[in-house]
Write an enzyme that holds these catalytic residues in place. Structure first.
Site, short mmCIF file in Angstrom:
data_model
loop_
_atom_site.label_atom_id
_atom_site.label_comp_id
_atom_site.label_asym_id
_atom_site.label_seq_id
_atom_site.Cartn_x
_atom_site.Cartn_y
_atom_site.Cartn_z
N GLU A 216 0.85 -1.20 0.00
CA GLU A 216 0.00 0.00 0.00
C GLU A 216 0.87 1.23 0.00
O GLU A 216 1.95 1.25 0.60
CB GLU A 216 -0.89 -0.01 1.26
CG GLU A 216 -1.84 1.18 1.37
CD GLU A 216 -1.32 2.31 2.26
OE1 GLU A 216 -2.04 3.31 2.42
OE2 GLU A 216 -0.19 2.19 2.79
N ARG A 259 -10.11 8.75 1.37
CA ARG A 259 -8.71 8.34 1.46
C ARG A 259 -8.40 7.48 0.24
O ARG A 259 -8.72 6.29 0.20
CB ARG A 259 -8.45 7.57 2.75
CG ARG A 259 -6.98 7.31 3.05
CD ARG A 259 -6.80 6.58 4.37
NE ARG A 259 -5.41 6.58 4.82
CZ ARG A 259 -4.83 7.56 5.51
NH1 ARG A 259 -5.52 8.63 5.83
NH2 ARG A 259 -3.56 7.48 5.88
N ARG A 261 -5.89 5.49 -1.89
CA ARG A 261 -4.59 4.86 -1.73
C ARG A 261 -4.36 3.86 -2.86
O ARG A 261 -5.30 3.24 -3.38
CB ARG A 261 -4.48 4.15 -0.39
CG ARG A 261 -4.32 5.10 0.80
CD ARG A 261 -2.98 5.82 0.72
NE ARG A 261 -2.68 6.65 1.87
CZ ARG A 261 -2.93 7.95 1.96
NH1 ARG A 261 -3.56 8.56 0.95
NH2 ARG A 261 -2.59 8.66 3.02
#
Length: 409
Positions: A216, A259, A261
């Protein structure tokens, strides 16, 4: 939770573990903790190349009446741990650049057992230990640095099915050591990733050859340095024999936070798995769903700070550049929680009637990342904001972990 058994067992093994880390108490404690959890899960012990170490550890624990059999020992050990692994395990993973254990929480929930963990930040390590009963090792380069042979890595890092890592985005230098001169490596990634933390992932993957790399990073890594950084990552993973797949995922259908990612799921090519990312979709969750009902005035920002936000926002809007600070719309997801949030809270300010806006509480930050209510928070706010800002969104990782397990089983 009763941590007395865990603390006593760890103390008993410190003399033995310090023989491997003579001048490093923290890593010696990490080693003792890893041994204890390896015994509880029936896994090989780190540095036990001959099998004699396990017998010595068991005798030490047995002499103190802490080990009778594996069932008794496991039950006693996990009583002192907030988040133990599931009783039924299906695979093993290692947790690199572990932070506060977002990957671990998700992978354990789908039947994973953590075999090894590493994190350099001392405050994050303390939070990790409080919740998982295991202190992470420090700097991963002790195990995977260029001076380490594949044999050393194989003997010191346990076998695992999944290598999980939320690694920092760093520029890759083209002035590294030549691959031909690199010890134990004949791959082109060596010269381009030398000195970065991604290099340590590649070294471990090269030596251990886990079935899956589960990585990630920030979404901007895809376009970092006009795409050159991501090109090196992709080619390095491909050269090691993995099928590189990635997707930028927005967390807001699962947690009330925007978010985005970049997640990378890379199966070893010989497994013949054509992995496809699951679809994560749905209405974004509202920020108001995770707010605490009563919050102390200590979280309300000062007149000076609030006026500073107003002034800078006005100037930046006029010139069309720089940050802006507005109170959050509670009916929509929050902005991305970042590690610097504790500095001034500008990324997410909660409106209050008759008062200046306030910052999120650490518990609200934990909820924004999908951590359960029983997760033990850091003792002070500053490290809490940094740790949750650096974390992964646990529910997103869990969905991806489930899809990975479907193809592994």
């Amino acid at each position: 939770m009763n941590s007395e058994f865990l603390n006593q067992a760890t103390s008993l093994l410190m003399a033995l573990s310090q023989s491997f880390f003579e001048d490093d108490i923290e890593n010696a404690k990490a080693l003792a903790g890893h041994w204890l959890q390896s015994i509880a899960t029936g896994s090989p012990l780190i540095f036990d190349n001959s099998g004699n170490l396990r017998a010595t550890v068991l005798k030490t624990l047995g002499d103190a009446s802490l080990f009778v059999d594996e069932s008794q020992f496991s039950s006693s050990l996990w009583e002192g741990v907030i988040f133990p692994p599931n009783s039924t395990s299906h695979f093993k993973f290692i947790d690199l650049f572990a932070g506060i254990g977002g990957f671990r929480l998700a992978l354990q929930s789908v039947g994973g057992v953590c075999a090894f963990t590493s994190e350099w930040d001392r405050s994050a390590k303390k939070t990790y230990e409080k919740n998982y009963g295991e202190l992470p090792f420090g700097d991963i380069s002790f195990f995977s640095g260029i001076e380490r042979s594949d044999e050393f890595i194989n003997n010191s890092i346990p076998d695992h099915d999944v290598l999980a890592a939320g690694f920092p985005c760093q520029p890759f230098s083209h002035a590294g050591v030549s691959a031909r001169n690199a010890r134990g490596l004949k791959h082109g990634f060596e010269c381009e990733t030398q000195g970065t933390l991604f290099f340590d992932i590649m070294r471990i993957a090269h030596a251990k050859k886990p079935k899956v790399l589960f990585l990630e990073n920030v979404k901007n890594i895809v376009g970092h340095r006009k795409g050159e950084t991501f090109k090196v990552i992709k080619s390095s993973i491909d050269e090691l024999g993995y099928d590189f797949k990635y997707k930028v995922i927005d967390s807001s259908p699962l947690v009330p936070q925007r978010r985005n990612r970049c997640y990378m799921v890379c199966f070893r090519k010989d497994l013949g798995v054509d992995y496809e990312f699951p679809e994560i979709s749905g209405e974004p969750l509202p920020l108001k769903s995770i707010l605490e009902e009563e919050v102390g005035d200590v979280y309300t920002i000062s007149d000076k700070l609030w006026q500073g936000h107003i002034n800078r926002t006005s100037r930046n809007l006029e010139r069309g550049a720089g940050f802006t600070a507005h109170v959050a719309d509670l009916s929509r997801p929050s902005n991305t929680l970042v590690a610097r949030y504790g500095k001034d809270g500008k990324e997410c300010l909660i409106p209050q009637e008759g008062k200046n806006p306030r910052m999120l509480t650490p518990r609200e930050c934990a909820r924004l990342q999908g951590f359960p209510e029983q997760f033990c928070l850091p003792e002070s706010r500053t490290p809490a904001y940094k740790q949750f800002g650096n974390s992964v969104a646990v529910p997103v990782v869990r969905v991806l972990a489930e899809s990975i397990m479907e193809r592994l089983m």
